[in-house]
Design a protein around this motif. Sequence first.
Motif, PDB file in Angstrom:
ATOM      1  N   SER A  74       0.836  -1.194   0.000  1.00 29.89           N
ATOM      2  CA  SER A  74       0.000   0.000   0.000  1.00 29.89           C
ATOM      3  C   SER A  74       0.878   1.254   0.000  1.00 29.89           C
ATOM      4  CB  SER A  74      -0.893   0.006   1.238  1.00 29.89           C
ATOM      5  OG  SER A  74      -0.096   0.191   2.410  1.00 29.89           O
ATOM      6  N   GLU A  75       0.260   2.395  -0.148  1.00 32.90           N
ATOM      7  CA  GLU A  75       1.007   3.656  -0.090  1.00 32.90           C
ATOM      8  C   GLU A  75       1.689   3.812   1.269  1.00 32.90           C
ATOM      9  OE1 GLU A  75       0.083   8.445  -0.661  1.00 32.90           O
ATOM     10  OE2 GLU A  75      -1.146   6.948  -1.685  1.00 32.90           O
ATOM     11  N   ALA A  76       0.992   3.418   2.330  1.00 30.59           N
ATOM     12  CA  ALA A  76       1.588   3.491   3.666  1.00 30.59           C
ATOM     13  C   ALA A  76       2.780   2.546   3.793  1.00 30.59           C
ATOM     14  CB  ALA A  76       0.540   3.166   4.729  1.00 30.59           C
ATOM     15  N   ASP A  77       2.676   1.347   3.196  1.00 25.62           N
ATOM     16  CA  ASP A  77       3.786   0.388   3.230  1.00 25.62           C
ATOM     17  C   ASP A  77       5.022   0.966   2.544  1.00 25.62           C
ATOM     18  OD1 ASP A  77       2.276  -1.586   4.524  1.00 25.62           O
ATOM     19  OD2 ASP A  77       1.556  -2.414   2.630  1.00 25.62           O
ATOM     20  N   TYR A  78       4.820   1.499   1.339  1.00 24.23           N
ATOM     21  CA  TYR A  78       5.955   2.063   0.602  1.00 24.23           C
ATOM     22  C   TYR A  78       6.575   3.232   1.372  1.00 24.23           C
ATOM     23  CZ  TYR A  78       5.408  -0.516  -3.790  1.00 24.23           C
ATOM     24  OH  TYR A  78       5.377  -1.493  -4.750  1.00 24.23           O
ATOM     25  N   TYR A  79       5.733   4.065   1.955  1.00 23.89           N
ATOM     26  CA  TYR A  79       6.270   5.208   2.698  1.00 23.89           C
ATOM     27  C   TYR A  79       7.099   4.745   3.891  1.00 23.89           C
ATOM     28  CZ  TYR A  79       6.653   9.246   5.704  1.00 23.89           C
ATOM     29  OH  TYR A  79       7.157  10.231   6.517  1.00 23.89           O
ATOM     30  N   GLN A  80       6.577   3.807   4.672  1.00 22.53           N
ATOM     31  CA  GLN A  80       7.309   3.297   5.832  1.00 22.53           C
ATOM     32  C   GLN A  80       8.642   2.684   5.403  1.00 22.53           C
ATOM     33  OE1 GLN A  80       6.681   3.381   9.159  1.00 22.53           O
ATOM     34  NE2 GLN A  80       4.906   4.687   8.816  1.00 22.53           N
ATOM     35  N   TYR A  81       8.617   1.957   4.310  1.00 18.78           N
ATOM     36  CA  TYR A  81       9.823   1.278   3.830  1.00 18.78           C
ATOM     37  C   TYR A  81      10.865   2.279   3.337  1.00 18.78           C
ATOM     38  CZ  TYR A  81      12.591  -2.243   1.326  1.00 18.78           C
ATOM     39  OH  TYR A  81      13.606  -3.066   0.881  1.00 18.78           O
ATOM     40  N   LEU A  82      10.446   3.235   2.518  1.00 18.94           N
ATOM     41  CA  LEU A  82      11.385   4.193   1.950  1.00 18.94           C
ATOM     42  C   LEU A  82      11.858   5.219   2.980  1.00 18.94           C
ATOM     43  CD1 LEU A  82       9.638   4.858  -1.480  1.00 18.94           C
ATOM     44  CD2 LEU A  82      11.671   3.456  -1.069  1.00 18.94           C
ATOM     45  N   ARG A  83      10.993   5.579   3.911  1.00 21.40           N
ATOM     46  CA  ARG A  83      11.349   6.586   4.911  1.00 21.40           C
ATOM     47  C   ARG A  83      12.130   5.988   6.074  1.00 21.40           C
ATOM     48  NH1 ARG A  83      11.411  11.979   4.487  1.00 21.40           N
ATOM     49  NH2 ARG A  83      13.464  11.058   4.165  1.00 21.40           N
ATOM     50  N   HIS A  84      11.731   4.785   6.507  1.00 25.45           N
ATOM     51  CA  HIS A  84      12.317   4.205   7.720  1.00 25.45           C
ATOM     52  C   HIS A  84      13.046   2.882   7.482  1.00 25.45           C
ATOM     53  CE1 HIS A  84      10.168   7.292   9.881  1.00 25.45           C
ATOM     54  NE2 HIS A  84       9.015   6.870   9.387  1.00 25.45           N
ATOM     55  N   GLY A  85      12.997   2.356   6.249  1.00 21.58           N
ATOM     56  CA  GLY A  85      13.690   1.106   5.961  1.00 21.58           C
ATOM     57  C   GLY A  85      12.991  -0.121   6.460  1.00 21.58           C
ATOM     58  N   TYR A  86      11.725   0.036   6.858  1.00 24.29           N
ATOM     59  CA  TYR A  86      11.007  -1.120   7.396  1.00 24.29           C
ATOM     60  C   TYR A  86       9.507  -0.930   7.228  1.00 24.29           C
ATOM     61  CZ  TYR A  86       9.081  -4.500  10.678  1.00 24.29           C
ATOM     62  OH  TYR A  86       8.360  -5.514  11.232  1.00 24.29           O
ATOM     63  N   ALA A  87       8.846  -1.925   6.651  1.00 22.37           N
ATOM     64  CA  ALA A  87       7.393  -1.949   6.535  1.00 22.37           C
ATOM     65  C   ALA A  87       6.904  -3.186   7.269  1.00 22.37           C
ATOM     66  CB  ALA A  87       6.957  -1.993   5.068  1.00 22.37           C
ATOM     67  N   PRO A  88       6.132  -3.035   8.333  1.00 23.36           N
ATOM     68  CA  PRO A  88       5.729  -4.197   9.140  1.00 23.36           C
ATOM     69  C   PRO A  88       5.059  -5.311   8.349  1.00 23.36           C
ATOM     70  CG  PRO A  88       5.206  -2.162  10.291  1.00 23.36           C
ATOM     71  CD  PRO A  88       5.655  -1.767   8.916  1.00 23.36           C
ATOM     72  N   ARG A  89       4.355  -4.983   7.265  1.00 22.50           N
ATOM     73  CA  ARG A  89       3.653  -6.009   6.479  1.00 22.50           C
ATOM     74  C   ARG A  89       4.545  -6.678   5.442  1.00 22.50           C
ATOM     75  NH1 ARG A  89      -1.933  -5.175   4.540  1.00 22.50           N
ATOM     76  NH2 ARG A  89      -0.927  -4.503   2.619  1.00 22.50           N
ATOM     77  N   HIS A  90       5.828  -6.252   5.355  1.00 22.26           N
ATOM     78  CA  HIS A  90       6.669  -6.793   4.282  1.00 22.26           C
ATOM     79  C   HIS A  90       8.117  -7.076   4.691  1.00 22.26           C
ATOM     80  CE1 HIS A  90       3.512  -6.132   1.323  1.00 22.26           C
ATOM     81  NE2 HIS A  90       3.310  -4.956   1.886  1.00 22.26           N
ATOM     82  N   GLY A  91       8.663  -6.355   5.632  1.00 24.90           N
ATOM     83  CA  GLY A  91      10.034  -6.621   6.046  1.00 24.90           C
ATOM     84  C   GLY A  91      10.912  -5.390   5.985  1.00 24.90           C
ATOM     85  N   SER A  92      12.216  -5.616   6.118  1.00 25.53           N
ATOM     86  CA  SER A  92      13.171  -4.518   6.218  1.00 25.53           C
ATOM     87  C   SER A  92      14.082  -4.468   5.006  1.00 25.53           C
ATOM     88  CB  SER A  92      14.012  -4.674   7.492  1.00 25.53           C
ATOM     89  OG  SER A  92      14.666  -5.926   7.508  1.00 25.53           O
ATOM     90  N   ALA A  93      14.664  -3.304   4.782  1.00 21.77           N
ATOM     91  CA  ALA A  93      15.586  -3.094   3.662  1.00 21.77           C
ATOM     92  C   ALA A  93      16.931  -3.724   3.983  1.00 21.77           C
ATOM     93  CB  ALA A  93      15.748  -1.607   3.388  1.00 21.77           C
TER      94      ALA A  93
ATOM     95  N   THR B  60       8.522 -10.387   2.406  1.00 20.69           N
ATOM     96  CA  THR B  60       8.466 -10.517   0.951  1.00 20.69           C
ATOM     97  C   THR B  60       9.506 -11.504   0.434  1.00 20.69           C
ATOM     98  OG1 THR B  60       7.587  -8.278   0.667  1.00 20.69           O
ATOM     99  CG2 THR B  60       8.692  -9.255  -1.233  1.00 20.69           C
ATOM    100  N   ASN B  61      10.694 -11.516   1.016  1.00 25.47           N
ATOM    101  CA  ASN B  61      11.739 -12.426   0.547  1.00 25.47           C
ATOM    102  C   ASN B  61      11.357 -13.887   0.744  1.00 25.47           C
ATOM    103  OD1 ASN B  61      13.454 -10.330  -0.210  1.00 25.47           O
ATOM    104  ND2 ASN B  61      14.385 -10.201   1.815  1.00 25.47           N
TER     105      ASN B  61
END
Length: 305
Positions: A122-141, A229-230
């Motif tokens: 989702s937009e929130a997922d992408y924002y969390q991932y790109l801004r903080h390196g981690y999206a709870p529904r998908h994992g970390s960078a 995701t991995n």
Amino acid sequence: MTTKTSDADLEALYAYLMAQPAVRHNPPATRLSFPFNLRFTLAGWNALFLKQGPMAAMPDRGAQWNRGRYLVDGLGHCSACHSPRNALGAEMGDRSYLVGGEADGWEAPALGERSPSTLRWSEADYYQYLRHGYAPRHGSAAGPMAPVVAELRDAADADVRAMAHYLASLDSREDAATANALIAASNAAIAATPDTSAARLYDGACAVCHTGVERRDLFGIRPQLALNTNVRSDRPDNLIRVILDGIATPAAGTHGTMPAFRAYIDDRQLADLVRYIRATFAPDRQPWADVEQSIARARGASRKH
């Protein structure tokens, strides 16, 4: 990338680079193979693949969407990793746009409707991932994506939100399940798993961090593998690389580090562990068929870097 960039941004980049202090450096000798070591061949390559001209805004889309597209396709050049390339190294666009690629021996997964994740980004997922390196529904960078997130810390928040808005617009799917359902399915798979050597290896090396609820106060964030995701990807490459090389430098301060197991696990154990993680935390996905080959590639890629 830069040919899509506006003149104002190119002038700003030039001004910044020219303001940097000079350094004394002897560049390494070119070791490109034939015919890539012949500079004049670039003229032919450019004639075939280079599309010049700044990116034009799409009038039927809003300002935030157009800004996000400009950053993703221009300055961000996300497709350089997340799109496949042809035999001459050119990005394959059109229907292959952002359908997945490779970077430094890591899989750069598909973005949009071809994403391997059961939960839509989702937009929130992408924002969390790109801004903080981690999206709870998908994992970390991790891997090559971790330094990208680190560099984005200096980007304006509005720009990160614009990128998230654009990327989310590429996927119109609904979630194929809920996060709670995926976690419950993995818990049931754990309970049903016999006492194998792979299960014992997971319990001894992984479970202390990756089983149970997330605990930010316990050595930092540890992702839920059932949502990762991995783990749900069509390829085991990224999971193998993380196990071998760990995450020594997390993309954000709230992350925990992960140790590297390269020196403590042999290829047979690693193959068994990877198959166990797939079967346990993504029981609805097909088993990986080429784990041994992927391990050989990962060990070779790690040695090169």
